[in-house]
Enzyme design. Structure first.
Site, PDB file in Angstrom:
ATOM      1  N   GLU A 263       0.851  -1.201   0.000  1.00  0.00           N
ATOM      2  CA  GLU A 263       0.000   0.000   0.000  1.00  0.00           C
ATOM      3  C   GLU A 263       0.886   1.251   0.000  1.00  0.00           C
ATOM      4  OE1 GLU A 263      -2.736  -0.205   3.272  1.00  0.00           O
ATOM      5  OE2 GLU A 263      -3.756  -1.957   2.397  1.00  0.00           O
TER       6      GLU A 263
ATOM      7  N   ARG B 130       9.233 -15.830  -4.002  1.00  0.00           N
ATOM      8  CA  ARG B 130      10.653 -15.516  -3.755  1.00  0.00           C
ATOM      9  C   ARG B 130      11.538 -16.677  -4.200  1.00  0.00           C
ATOM     10  NH1 ARG B 130       9.563 -13.255   2.413  1.00  0.00           N
ATOM     11  NH2 ARG B 130       8.881 -11.159   1.839  1.00  0.00           N
TER      12      ARG B 130
ATOM     13  N   GLY C  23      31.743  -1.752 -22.857  1.00  0.00           N
ATOM     14  CA  GLY C  23      32.049  -0.342 -23.114  1.00  0.00           C
ATOM     15  C   GLY C  23      30.776   0.413 -23.483  1.00  0.00           C
TER      16      GLY C  23
ATOM     17  N   GLU D  17       9.107  -8.185  -3.533  1.00  0.00           N
ATOM     18  CA  GLU D  17       9.094  -9.487  -2.824  1.00  0.00           C
ATOM     19  C   GLU D  17       9.992  -9.448  -1.593  1.00  0.00           C
ATOM     20  OE1 GLU D  17       7.329 -12.097  -3.517  1.00  0.00           O
ATOM     21  OE2 GLU D  17       6.774 -11.978  -5.645  1.00  0.00           O
ATOM     22  N   GLY D  18      10.078  -8.273  -0.952  1.00  0.00           N
ATOM     23  CA  GLY D  18      10.941  -8.094   0.201  1.00  0.00           C
ATOM     24  C   GLY D  18      12.248  -7.483  -0.254  1.00  0.00           C
TER      25      GLY D  18
HETATM   26  P1  TGC Z   1       5.752 -11.447  11.771  1.00  0.00           P
HETATM   27  O1  TGC Z   1       5.167 -11.117  13.113  1.00  0.00           O
HETATM   28  O2  TGC Z   1       7.181 -11.861  11.689  1.00  0.00           O
HETATM   29  O3  TGC Z   1       4.876 -12.577  11.066  1.00  0.00           O
HETATM   30  C1  TGC Z   1       3.445 -12.490  10.998  1.00  0.00           C
HETATM   31  C2  TGC Z   1       2.926 -13.883  10.752  1.00  0.00           C
HETATM   32  O4  TGC Z   1       3.402 -14.361   9.471  1.00  0.00           O
HETATM   33  C3  TGC Z   1       4.188 -15.557   9.640  1.00  0.00           C
HETATM   34  N1  TGC Z   1       5.283 -15.473   8.658  1.00  0.00           N
HETATM   35  C4  TGC Z   1       5.330 -16.208   7.548  1.00  0.00           C
HETATM   36  N2  TGC Z   1       4.515 -17.166   7.090  1.00  0.00           N
HETATM   37  C5  TGC Z   1       4.828 -17.738   5.908  1.00  0.00           C
HETATM   38  N3  TGC Z   1       5.904 -17.363   5.192  1.00  0.00           N
HETATM   39  C6  TGC Z   1       6.749 -16.391   5.617  1.00  0.00           C
HETATM   40  N4  TGC Z   1       7.784 -16.016   4.873  1.00  0.00           N
HETATM   41  C7  TGC Z   1       6.480 -15.767   6.850  1.00  0.00           C
HETATM   42  N5  TGC Z   1       7.069 -14.780   7.564  1.00  0.00           N
HETATM   43  C8  TGC Z   1       6.329 -14.609   8.673  1.00  0.00           C
HETATM   44  C9  TGC Z   1       4.648 -15.513  11.080  1.00  0.00           C
HETATM   45  O5  TGC Z   1       4.949 -16.806  11.556  1.00  0.00           O
HETATM   46  C10 TGC Z   1       3.445 -14.903  11.754  1.00  0.00           C
HETATM   47  O6  TGC Z   1       2.453 -15.910  11.871  1.00  0.00           O
HETATM   48  P2  TGC Z   1       1.448 -15.925  13.152  1.00  0.00           P
HETATM   49  O7  TGC Z   1       0.607 -17.128  12.923  1.00  0.00           O
HETATM   50  O8  TGC Z   1       2.341 -16.004  14.348  1.00  0.00           O
HETATM   51  O9  TGC Z   1       0.691 -14.629  13.088  1.00  0.00           O
HETATM   52  O10 TGC Z   1       5.483 -10.214  10.806  1.00  0.00           O
HETATM   53  P3  TGC Z   1       6.106  -8.762  10.760  1.00  0.00           P
HETATM   54  O11 TGC Z   1       4.965  -7.819  10.619  1.00  0.00           O
HETATM   55  O12 TGC Z   1       7.066  -8.542  11.902  1.00  0.00           O
HETATM   56  O13 TGC Z   1       6.896  -8.751   9.367  1.00  0.00           O
HETATM   57  C11 TGC Z   1       7.919  -9.587   9.078  1.00  0.00           C
HETATM   58  C12 TGC Z   1       8.504  -9.227   7.694  1.00  0.00           C
HETATM   59  C13 TGC Z   1       9.139  -7.855   7.704  1.00  0.00           C
HETATM   60  C14 TGC Z   1       9.571 -10.283   7.419  1.00  0.00           C
HETATM   61  C15 TGC Z   1       7.410  -9.297   6.611  1.00  0.00           C
HETATM   62  O14 TGC Z   1       6.437  -8.349   6.826  1.00  0.00           O
HETATM   63  C16 TGC Z   1       7.937  -9.159   5.215  1.00  0.00           C
HETATM   64  O15 TGC Z   1       8.359 -10.140   4.618  1.00  0.00           O
HETATM   65  N6  TGC Z   1       7.923  -7.913   4.635  1.00  0.00           N
HETATM   66  C17 TGC Z   1       8.252  -7.709   3.236  1.00  0.00           C
HETATM   67  C18 TGC Z   1       7.018  -7.415   2.441  1.00  0.00           C
HETATM   68  C19 TGC Z   1       7.060  -7.992   1.079  1.00  0.00           C
HETATM   69  O16 TGC Z   1       7.840  -8.880   0.748  1.00  0.00           O
HETATM   70  N7  TGC Z   1       6.147  -7.570   0.239  1.00  0.00           N
HETATM   71  C20 TGC Z   1       6.038  -8.103  -1.092  1.00  0.00           C
HETATM   72  C21 TGC Z   1       4.786  -7.649  -1.764  1.00  0.00           C
HETATM   73  S1  TGC Z   1       4.337  -8.628  -3.160  1.00  0.00           S
HETATM   74  C22 TGC Z   1       5.472  -8.250  -4.329  1.00  0.00           C
HETATM   75  O17 TGC Z   1       6.415  -7.552  -4.143  1.00  0.00           O
HETATM   76  C23 TGC Z   1       5.229  -8.864  -5.644  1.00  0.00           C
HETATM   77  S2  TGC Z   1       6.369  -8.460  -6.875  1.00  0.00           S
HETATM   78  C24 TGC Z   1       5.810  -9.567  -8.015  1.00  0.00           C
HETATM   79  C25 TGC Z   1       6.556  -9.653  -9.244  1.00  0.00           C
HETATM   80  O18 TGC Z   1       6.326  -8.785 -10.122  1.00  0.00           O
HETATM   81  O19 TGC Z   1       7.309 -10.662  -9.411  1.00  0.00           O
HETATM   82  P1  FAD Z   2       9.800   0.761   2.034  1.00  0.00           P
HETATM   83  O1  FAD Z   2       9.208  -0.329   2.849  1.00  0.00           O
HETATM   84  O2  FAD Z   2       9.306   2.144   2.249  1.00  0.00           O
HETATM   85  O3  FAD Z   2      11.372   0.726   2.249  1.00  0.00           O
HETATM   86  C1  FAD Z   2      12.220   1.827   1.884  1.00  0.00           C
HETATM   87  C2  FAD Z   2      13.635   1.493   2.341  1.00  0.00           C
HETATM   88  O4  FAD Z   2      13.653   1.318   3.766  1.00  0.00           O
HETATM   89  C3  FAD Z   2      14.149   0.187   1.752  1.00  0.00           C
HETATM   90  O5  FAD Z   2      15.509   0.308   1.448  1.00  0.00           O
HETATM   91  C4  FAD Z   2      13.973  -0.816   2.876  1.00  0.00           C
HETATM   92  O6  FAD Z   2      14.882  -1.896   2.832  1.00  0.00           O
HETATM   93  C5  FAD Z   2      14.210   0.058   4.099  1.00  0.00           C
HETATM   94  N1  FAD Z   2      13.542  -0.471   5.297  1.00  0.00           N
HETATM   95  C6  FAD Z   2      12.214  -0.647   5.492  1.00  0.00           C
HETATM   96  N2  FAD Z   2      11.980  -1.198   6.698  1.00  0.00           N
HETATM   97  C7  FAD Z   2      13.204  -1.379   7.249  1.00  0.00           C
HETATM   98  C8  FAD Z   2      13.640  -1.939   8.505  1.00  0.00           C
HETATM   99  N3  FAD Z   2      12.780  -2.436   9.404  1.00  0.00           N
HETATM  100  N4  FAD Z   2      14.968  -1.970   8.740  1.00  0.00           N
HETATM  101  C9  FAD Z   2      15.870  -1.492   7.846  1.00  0.00           C
HETATM  102  N5  FAD Z   2      15.508  -0.953   6.658  1.00  0.00           N
HETATM  103  C10 FAD Z   2      14.197  -0.908   6.377  1.00  0.00           C
HETATM  104  N6  FAD Z   2       3.683  -5.323  -4.264  1.00  0.00           N
HETATM  105  C11 FAD Z   2       2.564  -6.089  -4.315  1.00  0.00           C
HETATM  106  O7  FAD Z   2       1.858  -6.236  -3.323  1.00  0.00           O
HETATM  107  N7  FAD Z   2       2.205  -6.715  -5.462  1.00  0.00           N
HETATM  108  C12 FAD Z   2       2.922  -6.617  -6.606  1.00  0.00           C
HETATM  109  O8  FAD Z   2       2.568  -7.218  -7.628  1.00  0.00           O
HETATM  110  C13 FAD Z   2       4.091  -5.787  -6.595  1.00  0.00           C
HETATM  111  N8  FAD Z   2       4.795  -5.589  -7.747  1.00  0.00           N
HETATM  112  C14 FAD Z   2       5.824  -4.686  -7.754  1.00  0.00           C
HETATM  113  C15 FAD Z   2       6.424  -4.336  -8.966  1.00  0.00           C
HETATM  114  C16 FAD Z   2       7.436  -3.393  -9.013  1.00  0.00           C
HETATM  115  C17 FAD Z   2       8.033  -2.998 -10.313  1.00  0.00           C
HETATM  116  C18 FAD Z   2       7.912  -2.826  -7.793  1.00  0.00           C
HETATM  117  C19 FAD Z   2       9.039  -1.842  -7.804  1.00  0.00           C
HETATM  118  C20 FAD Z   2       7.314  -3.157  -6.594  1.00  0.00           C
HETATM  119  C21 FAD Z   2       6.253  -4.070  -6.546  1.00  0.00           C
HETATM  120  N9  FAD Z   2       5.573  -4.364  -5.363  1.00  0.00           N
HETATM  121  C22 FAD Z   2       4.452  -5.163  -5.371  1.00  0.00           C
HETATM  122  C23 FAD Z   2       5.898  -3.630  -4.135  1.00  0.00           C
HETATM  123  C24 FAD Z   2       7.130  -4.157  -3.398  1.00  0.00           C
HETATM  124  O9  FAD Z   2       6.879  -5.373  -2.771  1.00  0.00           O
HETATM  125  C25 FAD Z   2       7.544  -3.077  -2.395  1.00  0.00           C
HETATM  126  O10 FAD Z   2       8.083  -2.009  -3.150  1.00  0.00           O
HETATM  127  C26 FAD Z   2       8.562  -3.584  -1.378  1.00  0.00           C
HETATM  128  O11 FAD Z   2       7.983  -4.542  -0.513  1.00  0.00           O
HETATM  129  C27 FAD Z   2       9.178  -2.453  -0.549  1.00  0.00           C
HETATM  130  O12 FAD Z   2       8.223  -1.568  -0.108  1.00  0.00           O
HETATM  131  P2  FAD Z   2       8.401   0.034  -0.329  1.00  0.00           P
HETATM  132  O13 FAD Z   2       8.714   0.245  -1.748  1.00  0.00           O
HETATM  133  O14 FAD Z   2       7.216   0.690   0.251  1.00  0.00           O
HETATM  134  O15 FAD Z   2       9.707   0.396   0.488  1.00  0.00           O
END
Ligand code: TGC
Ligand code: FAD
Length: 392
Positions: free
Chosen positions: A140, A251, A347, A371-372
């Site tokens: 969001e 991932r 180059g 994806e994180g």
């Molecule tokens: P936390 O308290 O650690 O965990 C909450 C609940 O989630 C469980 N959990 C997981 N379950 C499955 N797989 C994992 N990898 C998991 N990691 C945590 C955990 O056990 C817990 O479960 P419960 O039952 O106890 O409630 O959560 P937190 O809020 O402290 O956050 C942890 C953190 C920072 C690692 C997590 O929020 C995170 O991974 N943040 C990154 C966000 C992210 O990756 N966003 C991606 C959006 S989608 C995208 O980018 C698509 S791009 C697509 C493309 O074009 O290819």
């Molecule tokens: P922020 O969370 O604002 O982070 C900014 C900076 O702060 C980063 O360097 C980060 O590492 C750092 N930071 C944040 N928290 C911490 C911490 N606790 N400690 C230290 N450093 C920290 N999302 C979807 O849901 N679905 C999709 O299909 C999708 N597709 C995408 C496609 C593209 C091309 C891009 C660029 C993004 C997409 N995303 C999607 C979103 C993507 O998952 C987010 O951009 C990503 O999770 C990071 O969030 P943010 O950009 O808000 O950065």
């Protein structure tokens, strides 16, 4: 763009670790990428247009739901085949791999794992055939790395739910037929909802002016009092673990995909270095260029081994989220470093669209964030080895 002469590096004879089926799947994808992706991808990226004509081919090579059971239209393949498909597609372009990742791991996976039988039968076969394209709404405007803070919410209105909020940076959103959207209920519990294009109050504006993933369409999801039928709620898992579980699968695919981009950059740079003459000899004969190339193949080989082992663990249901994070983080950084070094070997030619390297390099700037982020995956490893979360 010059003809695609790609030759995959396999320095440690890792093909010996693959089954005949793995190699068949991989080689079919490799041929498809050479035939269908390479000739058109540069123009698509320069024009910032998603190449819709690739969708049916992606479905045919099994890139939509490779590991989804055949009864739901998937290919019923194992996790290593899934990885190899992602590797080959990203060898062509990370944006095309994004479409396949999102469709398979972020749309089909949650419907398969958290959906009921009616939802699986309604959506999965159409998603597998490419007749329907999906997107995944987690991020969001105010919540990227911390999706648990999401503000998108829905209310139970008796015979339907009412959804309000917004998602940003959503791959495929501008043309997706459905969106798997994560939102909080009145108690603050996160659930997945299937939102269909055409529902009143639902819009998907495109995000323009990206320098990265230009051949992938990215946009918003806006929900303004959208009425969602109750049967569109995914009933079998809730909480932040539900979307994070999907991310594990995506991932994992990215860890393989990044190797594909790195292999393409290395292969291009090696060929160029052997052909480009300066000071009377091929630049590949200079130690500085050999250092770059030798380090590239070393890093690719290490990533291939790490990722193959992760695939074995995944097939045995023994891969942890932290192991997946380590592989995604390592491989994307490895690919980005190789793209930057390979670009220098070419180059000035390296900055042109005559070669794929600069496109890979710019794409990987998104892959290292989505994806994180790189930082978040490091913190996941840190938490895993110390037992202490350092996110807040
Ligand atoms: P936390 O308290 O650690 O965990 C909450 C609940 O989630 C469980 N959990 C997981 N379950 C499955 N797989 C994992 N990898 C998991 N990691 C945590 C955990 O056990 C817990 O479960 P419960 O039952 O106890 O409630 O959560 P937190 O809020 O402290 O956050 C942890 C953190 C920072 C690692 C997590 O929020 C995170 O991974 N943040 C990154 C966000 C992210 O990756 N966003 C991606 C959006 S989608 C995208 O980018 C698509 S791009 C697509 C493309 O074009 O290819
Ligand atoms: P922020 O969370 O604002 O982070 C900014 C900076 O702060 C980063 O360097 C980060 O590492 C750092 N930071 C944040 N928290 C911490 C911490 N606790 N400690 C230290 N450093 C920290 N999302 C979807 O849901 N679905 C999709 O299909 C999708 N597709 C995408 C496609 C593209 C091309 C891009 C660029 C993004 C997409 N995303 C999607 C979103 C993507 O998952 C987010 O951009 C990503 O999770 C990071 O969030 P943010 O950009 O808000 O950065």
């Amino acid at each position: 763009m010059a003809a695609d002469q790609f030759q995959a590096p396999d320095y440690f004879l890792l093909d010996d670790l693959l089954t005949e089926e793995h190699k068949l799947v991989r080689d079919a994808c490799r041929e498809w990428v050479k035939r269908e992706v390479s000739p058109i991808i540069e123009d698509a990226a320069q024009d910032a247009k998603f190449p819709h004509q690739l969708l049916s081919g992606l479905a045919e090579i099994g890139a939509f739901g490779p590991y989804i059971p055949e009864e739901y239209g998937g290919a019923g393949l194992d996790q290593i085949s899934y990885g190899l498909i992602m590797q080959e597609i990203e060898r062509g372009d990370s944006g095309i791999r994004s479409t396949a990742s999102v469709q398979s791991s972020l749309v089909m996976y949650p419907i398969w794992k958290y959906g009921d039988e009616a939802q699986k039968n309604k959506y999965l076969p159409k998603l597998a055939s490419g007749e329907m394209i999906g997107c995944f709404g987690l991020t969001e405007p105010n919540h990227g790395s911390n999706p648990g803070g999401m503000e998108t919410k829905y209310k139970d209105m008796g015979d339907h739910y009412l959804l309000n909020g917004a998602k940003l940076w959503i791959s495929n959103s501008p043309f997706a037929d459905i969106a798997v959207v994560w939102a909080k209920n009145e108690e603050g519990r996160i659930h997945g909802l299937i939102v269909e294009r055409g529902m009143e109050g639902f819009s998907t504006p495109e995000t323009h002016h990206k320098w990265s993933l230009r051949a992938s369409a990215t946009g918003e999801l806006i929900f303004d009092n959208v009425k969602i039928p109750k049967e569109n709620l995914l009933p079998n898992k809730s909480g932040l673990g539900a979307p994070l579980g999907c991310l594990d699968s995506a991932r994992y695919g990215i860890a393989w995909g990044a190797i594909g981009a790195a292999m393409d950059c290395y292969d291009t740079a090696l060929r160029y270095a052997k052909e480009r003459i300066q000071f009377g000899k091929p630049i590949a004969g200079f130690q500085l260029q050999q250092k770059k190339l030798a380090e590239m193949i070393t890093e690719i080989t290490k990533a291939q081994l790490l990722t193959w082992r992760l695939g074995v663990l995944k097939n045995e249901n023994r891969a942890s989220s932290a192991q997946i994070s380590m592989a995604k983080r390592n491989n994307v950084e490895m690919a980005l470093n190789i793209a930057r070094e390979a670009r220098q070997i070419l180059g000035a030619m390296g900055i042109t669209g005559d070669f794929s390297i600069m496109r890979h390099m710019m794409n990987l700037e998104s892959v290292i964030t989505y994806e994180g982020t790189h930082d978040i995956h490091l913190l996941i490893t840190g938490m895993d080895i110390t037992g202490i979360p350092a996110f807040n």
